[in-house]
Scaffold this active site. Structure first.
Site, PDB file in Angstrom:
ATOM      1  N   HIS A 183     -10.156  -5.146  -3.432  1.00  0.00           N
ATOM      2  CA  HIS A 183      -8.814  -5.362  -2.888  1.00  0.00           C
ATOM      3  C   HIS A 183      -8.934  -5.801  -1.451  1.00  0.00           C
ATOM      4  O   HIS A 183      -9.795  -5.322  -0.713  1.00  0.00           O
ATOM      5  CB  HIS A 183      -7.940  -4.102  -2.987  1.00  0.00           C
ATOM      6  CG  HIS A 183      -8.579  -2.843  -2.521  1.00  0.00           C
ATOM      7  ND1 HIS A 183      -9.531  -2.173  -3.262  1.00  0.00           N
ATOM      8  CD2 HIS A 183      -8.427  -2.124  -1.382  1.00  0.00           C
ATOM      9  CE1 HIS A 183      -9.920  -1.094  -2.612  1.00  0.00           C
ATOM     10  NE2 HIS A 183      -9.280  -1.052  -1.451  1.00  0.00           N
ATOM     11  N   ASN A 188     -12.844  -3.252   2.097  1.00  0.00           N
ATOM     12  CA  ASN A 188     -13.886  -2.243   2.151  1.00  0.00           C
ATOM     13  C   ASN A 188     -14.821  -2.385   0.954  1.00  0.00           C
ATOM     14  O   ASN A 188     -14.386  -2.773  -0.142  1.00  0.00           O
ATOM     15  CB  ASN A 188     -13.261  -0.839   2.143  1.00  0.00           C
ATOM     16  CG  ASN A 188     -12.553  -0.516   3.447  1.00  0.00           C
ATOM     17  OD1 ASN A 188     -13.070  -0.806   4.526  1.00  0.00           O
ATOM     18  ND2 ASN A 188     -11.367   0.072   3.360  1.00  0.00           N
ATOM     19  N   GLU A 244     -12.080   3.581  -1.293  1.00  0.00           N
ATOM     20  CA  GLU A 244     -11.583   4.663  -2.157  1.00  0.00           C
ATOM     21  C   GLU A 244     -11.361   4.194  -3.589  1.00  0.00           C
ATOM     22  O   GLU A 244     -11.526   4.977  -4.524  1.00  0.00           O
ATOM     23  CB  GLU A 244     -10.261   5.205  -1.599  1.00  0.00           C
ATOM     24  CG  GLU A 244     -10.435   5.965  -0.287  1.00  0.00           C
ATOM     25  CD  GLU A 244      -9.108   6.435   0.290  1.00  0.00           C
ATOM     26  OE1 GLU A 244      -8.041   5.984  -0.184  1.00  0.00           O
ATOM     27  OE2 GLU A 244      -9.143   7.242   1.226  1.00  0.00           O
ATOM     28  N   VAL A 245     -10.951   2.957  -3.737  1.00  0.00           N
ATOM     29  CA  VAL A 245     -10.632   2.445  -5.072  1.00  0.00           C
ATOM     30  C   VAL A 245     -11.669   1.378  -5.441  1.00  0.00           C
ATOM     31  O   VAL A 245     -11.781   0.353  -4.769  1.00  0.00           O
ATOM     32  CB  VAL A 245      -9.215   1.847  -5.122  1.00  0.00           C
ATOM     33  CG1 VAL A 245      -8.908   1.323  -6.521  1.00  0.00           C
ATOM     34  CG2 VAL A 245      -8.182   2.890  -4.702  1.00  0.00           C
ATOM     35  N   HIS A 251      -6.910  -5.777   1.987  1.00  0.00           N
ATOM     36  CA  HIS A 251      -5.765  -5.255   2.726  1.00  0.00           C
ATOM     37  C   HIS A 251      -5.256  -6.359   3.644  1.00  0.00           C
ATOM     38  O   HIS A 251      -6.053  -7.020   4.321  1.00  0.00           O
ATOM     39  CB  HIS A 251      -6.181  -4.085   3.631  1.00  0.00           C
ATOM     40  CG  HIS A 251      -6.718  -2.884   2.925  1.00  0.00           C
ATOM     41  ND1 HIS A 251      -5.956  -1.744   2.731  1.00  0.00           N
ATOM     42  CD2 HIS A 251      -7.933  -2.626   2.374  1.00  0.00           C
ATOM     43  CE1 HIS A 251      -6.700  -0.819   2.112  1.00  0.00           C
ATOM     44  NE2 HIS A 251      -7.897  -1.331   1.890  1.00  0.00           N
ATOM     45  N   ASP A 292       0.847  -1.186   0.000  1.00  0.00           N
ATOM     46  CA  ASP A 292       0.000   0.000   0.000  1.00  0.00           C
ATOM     47  C   ASP A 292       0.892   1.249   0.000  1.00  0.00           C
ATOM     48  O   ASP A 292       1.890   1.323   0.723  1.00  0.00           O
ATOM     49  CB  ASP A 292      -0.925   0.010   1.230  1.00  0.00           C
ATOM     50  CG  ASP A 292      -2.065   0.994   1.075  1.00  0.00           C
ATOM     51  OD1 ASP A 292      -3.221   0.549   0.922  1.00  0.00           O
ATOM     52  OD2 ASP A 292      -1.801   2.226   1.098  1.00  0.00           O
ATOM     53  N   ILE A 293       0.504   2.233  -0.799  1.00  0.00           N
ATOM     54  CA  ILE A 293       1.315   3.444  -0.940  1.00  0.00           C
ATOM     55  C   ILE A 293       1.283   4.300   0.330  1.00  0.00           C
ATOM     56  O   ILE A 293       2.164   5.141   0.550  1.00  0.00           O
ATOM     57  CB  ILE A 293       0.801   4.249  -2.172  1.00  0.00           C
ATOM     58  CG1 ILE A 293       1.856   5.180  -2.717  1.00  0.00           C
ATOM     59  CG2 ILE A 293      -0.485   4.992  -1.848  1.00  0.00           C
ATOM     60  CD1 ILE A 293       1.503   5.765  -4.087  1.00  0.00           C
TER      61      ILE A 293
HETATM   62  P1  AMP Z   1      -9.703   1.512   0.224  1.00  0.00           P
HETATM   63  O1  AMP Z   1      -9.982   2.696   1.082  1.00  0.00           O
HETATM   64  O2  AMP Z   1     -10.054   0.209   0.907  1.00  0.00           O
HETATM   65  O3  AMP Z   1     -10.338   1.634  -1.137  1.00  0.00           O
HETATM   66  O4  AMP Z   1      -8.139   1.431   0.053  1.00  0.00           O
HETATM   67  C1  AMP Z   1      -7.468   1.904  -1.057  1.00  0.00           C
HETATM   68  C2  AMP Z   1      -6.009   1.826  -0.715  1.00  0.00           C
HETATM   69  O5  AMP Z   1      -5.274   1.941  -1.902  1.00  0.00           O
HETATM   70  C3  AMP Z   1      -5.514   2.899   0.233  1.00  0.00           C
HETATM   71  O6  AMP Z   1      -4.998   2.298   1.404  1.00  0.00           O
HETATM   72  C4  AMP Z   1      -4.443   3.626  -0.573  1.00  0.00           C
HETATM   73  O7  AMP Z   1      -3.345   4.038   0.204  1.00  0.00           O
HETATM   74  C5  AMP Z   1      -4.065   2.576  -1.599  1.00  0.00           C
HETATM   75  N1  AMP Z   1      -3.509   3.066  -2.847  1.00  0.00           N
HETATM   76  C6  AMP Z   1      -4.022   4.028  -3.662  1.00  0.00           C
HETATM   77  N2  AMP Z   1      -3.252   4.169  -4.755  1.00  0.00           N
HETATM   78  C7  AMP Z   1      -2.240   3.288  -4.634  1.00  0.00           C
HETATM   79  C8  AMP Z   1      -1.117   2.948  -5.438  1.00  0.00           C
HETATM   80  N3  AMP Z   1      -0.852   3.571  -6.610  1.00  0.00           N
HETATM   81  N4  AMP Z   1      -0.261   1.987  -5.004  1.00  0.00           N
HETATM   82  C9  AMP Z   1      -0.488   1.373  -3.821  1.00  0.00           C
HETATM   83  N5  AMP Z   1      -1.545   1.632  -3.029  1.00  0.00           N
HETATM   84  C10 AMP Z   1      -2.394   2.582  -3.415  1.00  0.00           C
END
Ligand code: AMP
Length: 122
Positions: free
Chosen positions: A104, A91, A99-100, A106, A33-34
């Site tokens: 995914h 999530n 967010e994405v 975690h 995770d970034i």
């Molecule tokens: P969520 O809130 O469950 O959708 O988590 C999305 C996660 O993606 C967050 O923890 C971000 O830090 C992570 N994230 C977003 N962009 C990137 C990226 N380019 N590389 C790695 N992690 C990312």
């Protein structure tokens, strides 16, 4: 919710956004995770276009589902998290603060993570 192929993880899967995979196979890829929330914070994503766990579990093939969850287990084990333990979290939707919009999982580990939820719901 329909799948938006412009999300950041879709771009990572297509190689349009750089990322370093710590694991990859036919079904899934994993990367750090970034913005890590624990000493170990790894994301595992299916290669297929699924928004959420429900989308995935109901729409993916048996091989995809099995392959993805095996990948999560392999990644956690390869990261050395099995003995001390870890947390997995996925999530889904606005209440979860997803967010994405690409499924995914975690994987958090590397320290005592404390109670499951950090916010008080009352
Ligand atoms: P969520 O809130 O469950 O959708 O988590 C999305 C996660 O993606 C967050 O923890 C971000 O830090 C992570 N994230 C977003 N962009 C990137 C990226 N380019 N590389 C790695 N992690 C990312």
């Amino acid at each position: 919710m329909s799948y938006d192929d412009q999300n950041i993880f879709a771009k990572i899967l297509r190689g349009e956004v750089p990322s370093t995979f710590i694991y990859e196979d036919e079904w899934a890829v994993a990367f750090h995770d970034i913005n890590p929330q624990a000493p170990d914070h790894i994301l595992v994503i299916p290669r297929g276009p699924y928004v959420s766990m429900v989308d995935f579990a109901m729409g993916a093939s048996d091989d995809e589902v099995t392959g993805f969850f095996r990948a999560v287990a392999k990644v956690a084990t390869a990261a050395g998290l099995d003995d001390d333990g870890y947390r997995i979290l996925a999530n889904a939707g606005p209440n979860s603060h997803q967010e994405v919009p690409h499924l995914h999982v975690h994987i958090f580990g590397g320290k005592r993570l404390g109670p499951m939820l950090v916010t008080n719901f009352k």
